[in-house]
Motif scaffolding. Structure first.
Motif, PDB file in Angstrom:
ATOM      1  N   ARG A 134       0.825  -1.205   0.000  1.00 32.23           N
ATOM      2  CA  ARG A 134       0.000   0.000   0.000  1.00 32.23           C
ATOM      3  C   ARG A 134       0.859   1.255   0.000  1.00 32.23           C
ATOM      4  N   ILE A 135       0.408   2.272  -0.749  1.00 30.18           N
ATOM      5  CA  ILE A 135       1.083   3.557  -0.756  1.00 30.18           C
ATOM      6  C   ILE A 135       0.036   4.665  -0.693  1.00 30.18           C
ATOM      7  N   GLU A 136       0.304   5.651   0.118  1.00 30.88           N
ATOM      8  CA  GLU A 136      -0.631   6.751   0.288  1.00 30.88           C
ATOM      9  C   GLU A 136      -0.485   7.734  -0.866  1.00 30.88           C
ATOM     10  N   ILE A 137      -1.613   8.153  -1.426  1.00 30.38           N
ATOM     11  CA  ILE A 137      -1.576   9.084  -2.546  1.00 30.38           C
ATOM     12  C   ILE A 137      -2.262  10.405  -2.239  1.00 30.38           C
ATOM     13  N   GLY A 138      -2.960  10.478  -1.099  1.00 30.10           N
ATOM     14  CA  GLY A 138      -3.633  11.727  -0.762  1.00 30.10           C
ATOM     15  C   GLY A 138      -4.095  11.744   0.680  1.00 30.10           C
ATOM     16  N   LEU A 139      -4.321  12.951   1.194  1.00 30.91           N
ATOM     17  CA  LEU A 139      -4.817  13.145   2.554  1.00 30.91           C
ATOM     18  C   LEU A 139      -6.028  14.062   2.525  1.00 30.91           C
TER      19      LEU A 139
ATOM     20  N   ALA B 140       8.722  23.576  -3.587  1.00 26.95           N
ATOM     21  CA  ALA B 140       7.465  24.104  -4.129  1.00 26.95           C
ATOM     22  C   ALA B 140       6.420  23.024  -4.331  1.00 26.95           C
ATOM     23  N   ILE B 141       6.844  21.778  -4.429  1.00 22.32           N
ATOM     24  CA  ILE B 141       5.886  20.695  -4.705  1.00 22.32           C
ATOM     25  C   ILE B 141       4.994  20.399  -3.499  1.00 22.32           C
ATOM     26  N   TYR B 142       5.374  20.922  -2.328  1.00 21.11           N
ATOM     27  CA  TYR B 142       4.582  20.645  -1.111  1.00 21.11           C
ATOM     28  C   TYR B 142       3.163  21.142  -1.253  1.00 21.11           C
ATOM     29  N   GLY B 143       2.962  22.433  -1.448  1.00 15.03           N
ATOM     30  CA  GLY B 143       1.612  22.976  -1.515  1.00 15.03           C
ATOM     31  C   GLY B 143       0.971  22.988  -0.152  1.00 15.03           C
ATOM     32  N   GLY B 144      -0.114  23.718  -0.002  1.00 15.61           N
ATOM     33  CA  GLY B 144      -0.819  23.813   1.270  1.00 15.61           C
ATOM     34  C   GLY B 144      -2.059  22.963   1.300  1.00 15.61           C
TER      35      GLY B 144
ATOM     36  N   LEU C 188      -7.814  18.198  -4.751  1.00 15.85           N
ATOM     37  CA  LEU C 188      -7.368  16.828  -4.496  1.00 15.85           C
ATOM     38  C   LEU C 188      -6.631  16.267  -5.708  1.00 15.85           C
ATOM     39  N   ILE C 189      -7.129  16.571  -6.907  1.00 15.78           N
ATOM     40  CA  ILE C 189      -6.441  16.134  -8.126  1.00 15.78           C
ATOM     41  C   ILE C 189      -5.030  16.710  -8.163  1.00 15.78           C
ATOM     42  N   VAL C 190      -4.895  17.988  -7.812  1.00 17.37           N
ATOM     43  CA  VAL C 190      -3.575  18.618  -7.779  1.00 17.37           C
ATOM     44  C   VAL C 190      -2.692  17.936  -6.744  1.00 17.37           C
ATOM     45  N   GLN C 191      -3.249  17.659  -5.557  1.00 11.75           N
ATOM     46  CA  GLN C 191      -2.472  17.004  -4.507  1.00 11.75           C
ATOM     47  C   GLN C 191      -1.953  15.637  -4.965  1.00 11.75           C
ATOM     48  N   VAL C 192      -2.825  14.841  -5.566  1.00 13.70           N
ATOM     49  CA  VAL C 192      -2.413  13.517  -6.037  1.00 13.70           C
ATOM     50  C   VAL C 192      -1.357  13.646  -7.130  1.00 13.70           C
ATOM     51  N   GLY C 193      -1.532  14.623  -8.031  1.00 18.39           N
ATOM     52  CA  GLY C 193      -0.541  14.839  -9.070  1.00 18.39           C
ATOM     53  C   GLY C 193       0.806  15.241  -8.500  1.00 18.39           C
ATOM     54  N   GLN C 194       0.795  16.097  -7.488  1.00 15.18           N
ATOM     55  CA  GLN C 194       2.044  16.495  -6.841  1.00 15.18           C
ATOM     56  C   GLN C 194       2.710  15.301  -6.160  1.00 15.18           C
TER      57      GLN C 194
END
Length: 227
Positions: free
Chosen positions: A68-73, A220-224, A132-138
């Motif tokens: 398992r790998i986490e892709i979003g929070l 910069a890839i972190y994001g808020g 969320l799409i942006v977060q997963v892409g990052q």
């Protein structure tokens, strides 16, 4: 059951709704606990409920051949059950509680009915879907391009944003899923961040010591956690 008061809620989507849109949801919202490790959405199963997180964190997890790998929070900035807002009834991913808390739950049918008649609700939920799409892409980019230490810094920051406290319930098991690596690699990365004065690691807990250093490492890839 008393209707929830919009003015006292912590979920940012619900507080961002105009009164009419919130009024359509309110009768169907049910307060529920989010016990640690509870699976809210199982992969490839009908999604019957959505959850507007008030407190805590829910992880979006992909199952791979390597594990398992986490892709979003998702925290109080969003909701769990995004496929419902996109007109689909299932997902290949698992939604599991990573940090216990509270949520407001709504049945899938009730959410669909509200979406059908409320442009305001569609607009607010659509903004979150985009974030969320942006977060997963990052996350995909980070996994491909960043060092393990930088990826760890990013996930710690994302958790810190959503819990809004310096002591975070992050075990090595959780961190290994976040990073998609084995536990010895997690240990080495944790020691590196601790040695640099960014965090303090204790059994099952990580305390943020220097957030600015974590942000510099994540880049910069972190994001808020905004919507």
């Amino acid at each position: 059951m008393a209707l929830p008061l919009q003015s006292v809620l912590r979920n940012r989507l619900l507080t961002a709704l105009d009164p009419e849109a919130f009024g359509r949801l309110a009768p169907a919202l049910e307060p529920v606990p989010l016990p640690l490790h509870e699976v809210l959405i199982a992969p490839r199963q009908p999604i019957t409920q959505a959850y507007f997180v008030e407190d805590g964190i829910v992880s979006l997890v992909a199952d791979t051949r390597e594990g398992r790998i986490e892709i979003g929070l998702t925290g109080r900035e969003g909701f769990v059950g995004v496929p419902l807002a996109l007109g689909t009834e299932s997902t290949p991913h698992t939604a599991i509680v990573q940090a216990g808390g509270q949520a407001l739950r709504i049945a899938a049918d009730a959410l669909h009915e509200a979406l059908d008649v409320s442009a305001g609700l569609r607009r607010v939920l659509g903004r979150y879907v985009q974030s969320l799409i942006v977060q997963v892409g990052q996350t995909v980019y980070a996994n491909a391009d960043l060092t393990v230490e930088a990826r760890l810094a990013r996930w710690i920051l994302m958790t810190h944003d959503r819990l809004e406290q310096d002591e975070l319930p992050l075990t090595h098991e959780v961190l290994s899923k976040m990073l998609g690596v084995r536990r010895p690699t997690v240990t080495m990365a944790t020691h590196a961040l601790e040695g640099a004065g960014m965090i303090r690691a204790r059994r099952g807990r990580i305390t943020v010591i220097d957030r600015v250093k974590l942000e510099d490492l994540a880049g910069a890839i972190y994001g808020g956690a905004g919507v």
